[in-house]
Design a protein around this motif. Structure first.
Motif, short mmCIF file in Angstrom:
data_model
loop_
_atom_site.label_atom_id
_atom_site.label_comp_id
_atom_site.label_asym_id
_atom_site.label_seq_id
_atom_site.Cartn_x
_atom_site.Cartn_y
_atom_site.Cartn_z
N PHE A 210 6.94 48.42 54.28
CA PHE A 210 5.57 48.29 54.82
C PHE A 210 5.00 49.63 55.27
CE2 PHE A 210 5.97 48.97 59.43
CZ PHE A 210 7.36 49.00 59.57
N HIS A 211 3.68 49.72 55.25
CA HIS A 211 2.95 50.77 55.97
C HIS A 211 2.43 50.12 57.25
CE1 HIS A 211 2.36 52.10 51.75
NE2 HIS A 211 2.18 53.33 52.21
N ASP A 212 2.27 50.92 58.29
CA ASP A 212 1.68 50.39 59.54
C ASP A 212 0.38 49.63 59.26
OD1 ASP A 212 0.40 52.76 58.75
OD2 ASP A 212 0.42 53.70 60.73
N ILE B 10 11.73 61.58 51.56
CA ILE B 10 10.46 62.12 51.06
C ILE B 10 10.24 61.55 49.66
CG2 ILE B 10 9.24 64.22 50.33
CD1 ILE B 10 10.35 65.60 52.67
N GLU B 11 9.00 61.15 49.40
CA GLU B 11 8.70 60.55 48.08
C GLU B 11 7.84 61.54 47.29
OE1 GLU B 11 7.34 56.45 48.24
OE2 GLU B 11 6.09 56.81 46.49
N PRO B 12 8.43 62.24 46.33
CA PRO B 12 7.65 63.24 45.58
C PRO B 12 6.57 62.62 44.71
CG PRO B 12 10.03 63.51 45.20
CD PRO B 12 9.82 62.19 45.86
N LYS B 13 5.49 63.37 44.54
CA LYS B 13 4.40 62.99 43.62
C LYS B 13 3.63 64.27 43.32
CE LYS B 13 0.58 59.69 43.14
NZ LYS B 13 -0.20 58.61 43.79
N PRO B 14 3.30 64.54 42.06
CA PRO B 14 2.73 65.85 41.73
C PRO B 14 1.23 65.99 41.95
CG PRO B 14 3.05 64.58 39.74
CD PRO B 14 3.58 63.73 40.85
N ILE C 68 12.55 58.01 44.99
CA ILE C 68 12.04 58.40 43.66
C ILE C 68 11.21 57.26 43.06
CG2 ILE C 68 12.65 59.21 41.35
CD1 ILE C 68 13.55 61.07 43.61
N GLU C 69 9.97 57.58 42.74
CA GLU C 69 9.10 56.56 42.11
C GLU C 69 8.91 56.90 40.63
OE1 GLU C 69 5.76 55.10 44.28
OE2 GLU C 69 4.54 54.93 42.48
N ALA C 70 9.09 55.89 39.78
CA ALA C 70 9.02 56.11 38.33
C ALA C 70 7.68 56.69 37.90
CB ALA C 70 9.28 54.79 37.61
N ASN C 71 6.59 56.11 38.36
CA ASN C 71 5.27 56.56 37.91
C ASN C 71 4.95 57.97 38.44
OD1 ASN C 71 2.11 54.67 37.64
ND2 ASN C 71 2.73 56.60 36.73
N HIS C 72 5.52 58.34 39.58
CA HIS C 72 5.33 59.70 40.08
C HIS C 72 6.08 60.70 39.20
CE1 HIS C 72 4.45 58.16 44.46
NE2 HIS C 72 3.64 57.64 43.55
N ALA C 73 7.25 60.29 38.74
CA ALA C 73 8.03 61.15 37.84
C ALA C 73 7.23 61.43 36.58
CB ALA C 73 9.36 60.48 37.49
N ILE D 269 14.55 53.97 45.65
CA ILE D 269 13.71 53.95 44.44
C ILE D 269 12.45 53.14 44.68
CG2 ILE D 269 13.60 52.92 42.11
CD1 ILE D 269 16.41 53.89 41.61
N ASP D 270 11.31 53.66 44.22
CA ASP D 270 10.10 52.85 44.09
C ASP D 270 10.01 52.47 42.62
OD1 ASP D 270 9.39 52.74 46.69
OD2 ASP D 270 7.49 53.80 46.50
N ALA D 271 10.33 51.21 42.34
CA ALA D 271 10.42 50.74 40.96
C ALA D 271 9.03 50.33 40.46
CB ALA D 271 11.38 49.55 40.89
N TRP E 30 -2.67 58.19 34.96
CA TRP E 30 -2.73 58.18 36.42
C TRP E 30 -1.73 57.17 36.96
CZ3 TRP E 30 -7.18 56.36 33.71
CH2 TRP E 30 -7.50 55.02 33.87
N ASP E 31 -1.71 57.04 38.27
CA ASP E 31 -0.68 56.24 38.93
C ASP E 31 -1.07 54.77 38.84
OD1 ASP E 31 1.57 55.83 40.45
OD2 ASP E 31 0.64 56.34 42.35
N THR E 32 -0.74 54.15 37.69
CA THR E 32 -1.17 52.76 37.49
C THR E 32 -0.30 51.76 38.24
OG1 THR E 32 0.14 52.60 35.45
CG2 THR E 32 -2.18 53.24 35.21
N PHE F 256 9.54 47.35 44.83
CA PHE F 256 8.52 47.23 43.79
C PHE F 256 7.19 47.79 44.29
CE2 PHE F 256 11.60 44.13 42.19
CZ PHE F 256 11.71 44.60 40.91
N ASP F 257 7.04 49.11 44.14
CA ASP F 257 5.76 49.74 44.47
C ASP F 257 4.86 49.53 43.25
OD1 ASP F 257 3.71 51.08 45.57
OD2 ASP F 257 4.79 52.96 45.94
N ALA F 258 4.52 48.29 43.02
CA ALA F 258 3.84 47.88 41.78
C ALA F 258 2.83 46.78 42.08
CB ALA F 258 4.87 47.37 40.79
C1 XUL Z 1 1.56 56.18 46.54
C2 XUL Z 1 2.85 55.57 46.89
C3 XUL Z 1 2.97 55.00 48.26
C4 XUL Z 1 4.28 55.28 48.91
C5 XUL Z 1 4.35 54.90 50.36
O1 XUL Z 1 1.50 56.66 45.26
O2 XUL Z 1 3.74 55.50 46.08
O3 XUL Z 1 2.73 53.64 48.23
O4 XUL Z 1 5.32 54.63 48.25
O5 XUL Z 1 3.35 55.46 51.12
#
Ligand code: XUL
Ligand code: CO
Length: 436
Positions: free
Chosen positions: A98-100, A229-233, A265-270, A293-295, A304-306, A336-338
């Protein structure tokens, strides 16, 4: 108790089932490498995409009407708790993230927002105790509100920095209350759009300061979560500072934070970073920072980040292969960040999306386990690098030679005989394992 979804409990029916509302591969208690699938695959529901997303995009408004919608945002937050737990129980999902601000609404003042989060999370805790469902990770949304238009930790505005720190403190407190074993930092708007107005050195220093303060509070508060930390470019900024695993590693090492953070690690960010998902997992694994993992998956033609549900078995297999080589994800899991597509507006679509994602990773896990058991790639790699096991190769690895020694050696051995890299063979074998 009101039932929010007309769909019933989802069961495992095996690979030949034609029932869209049944698992074909995810059989939670089935043993894979001696461990039940559900322990390899700690699936989590994302609060935001599952309970808050309503199908809007840059070109149009909501397309989904959920049965838990209410005119009062606080009342809706409580209804979402009931709906969310019903959803997870029906799917047999044991974790949530969750986010706040997706758990409780942002109200007129920070104090009121904090109080709302206290109340709603008390109710979440009650439901957790009743159901046994757990919190995988919490995080703070420091990117939606206009106060964060230029970032949070990297904002040129110190009051925005302080506000973000306050949100992070509170989100860490709530994560502690809910027993979360991880806490995530995705750098929302931590990046820049133009260097013409940006002091990158100062911004990176500030970002490190914020993470250092959070690191200290993690210990002081007794949360003791694995920080991730969740990388994203890119997106929303043109250049996000947490570009990819290797960039984040460089940043952490520059500020002495390398022992305090792992990565989510999130797949779509990779793929946005023009990497494969398994490249990012591999880089995290070999550096000892593969946390969670953010699947999801992107669409290579959109760019883009679909945040689509993961249905690509090939990618899931290679991802689970890295996870198995890592010895699992420890505190982490597969969130499932989907989100379902704008046209997939029914409740059933939401269940089917999760089932497809869970089945994809279950199949990926089974294939990866078999590949590992049979040492398919590992034996090939051992052979490929065998020249470092003896003679001059061994001396190089033992750091026993100088440049002069190597020069002498090469003059005596100036014919280099290479072996095939066998990429096509290995890809064919991988396919064969997937087809089985
Ligand atoms: C945004 C994203 C976020 C993070 C959490 O691209 O992935 O939902 O996972 O803030
Ligand atoms: Co994510």
């Amino acid at each position: 108790m009101k039932e929010y979804f007309k769909v019933g409990k989802i069961n495992y029916e095996g690979p030949s089932s034609k029932n869209p509302l049944a698992f074909k591969h995810y059989n939670k208690d089935e043993l894979v490498l001696g461990k039940p699938m559900k322990e390899h695959l700690k699936f989590a529901m994302s609060w935001w995409h599952t309970l808050c997303a309503k199908g809007s995009d840059q070109f149009g408004g909501n397309t989904m009407v959920r049965t838990f919608e209410k005119s009062d945002p606080l009342e809706e937050a409580y209804a979402k708790v009931d709906a969310g737990f019903e959803f997870m129980e029906k799917l047999g999902i044991e974790y949530f993230c969750f986010h706040d601000r997706d758990m409780a609404p942002e109200l007129a003042t920070l104090k009121e927002s904090n109080e709302a989060l206290d109340k709603v999370s008390d109710y979440v805790l009650e439901k957790m105790q009743k159901t046994g469902i757990k919190c995988l990770w919490g995080t703070a949304n420091c990117f939606n509100h206009k106060r964060y238009l230029a970032g949070a930790g990297t904002s040129p505005n110190a009051t925005a920095f302080a506000y973000a720190a306050a949100q992070i403190k509170k989100a860490m407190d709530i994560t502690k209350k809910l027993g979360g074993k991880n806490y995530v930092f995705w750098g929302g708007r931590e990046g820049y759009d133009t260097l013409l107005n940006t002091d990158t050195k100062l911004e990176l220093d500030h970002y490190a300061t914020l993470l250092t303060l959070a690191r200290d509070y993690n210990k002081k508060s007794g949360l003791n979560a694995q920080l991730l930390i969740e990388p994203k470019p890119k997106e929303p900024t043109k250049h996000q500072y947490d570009f990819d695993v290797q960039t984040v590693l460089g940043f952490l090492r520059a500020y002495g934070l390398e022992n305090d953070f792992k990565m989510n690690i999130e797949a779509n960010h990779a793929t946005l970073a023009i990497h494969t998902f398994n490249h990012e997992l591999n880089m995290a694994r070999i550096n000892g920072v593969l946390g969670s993992i953010d699947a999801n998956q992107g669409d290579s033609l959109l760019g883009w980040d679909t945040d689509q549900f993961p249905t690509n078995v090939y990618d899931a297999t290679l991802a689970m292969y890295e996870v198995l080589l890592n010895g699992g994800l420890g505190n982490g899991g597969l969130n499932f960040d989907a989100k379902v597509r704008r046209q997939s507006f029914s409740d059933e679509d939401l269940f089917i999306a999760y089932i497809a994602g869970m089945d994809t990773f279950a199949k990926g896990l089974k294939v990866a386990a078999k590949l590992l058991e049979d040492h398919v790639f590992e034996d090939f790699k051992a052979e490929r690098y065998a020249s470092y096991k003896t003679g001059i190769g061994k001396q190089i690895d033992n750091k026993e030679v100088t440049l002069e020694d190597l020069s002498e050696y090469a003059i005596e051995h100036d014919t280099v005989t290479n072996n095939s890299g066998s990429q096509e063979l290995l890809e064919a074998i991988l396919n064969q394992y997937i087809y089985q």
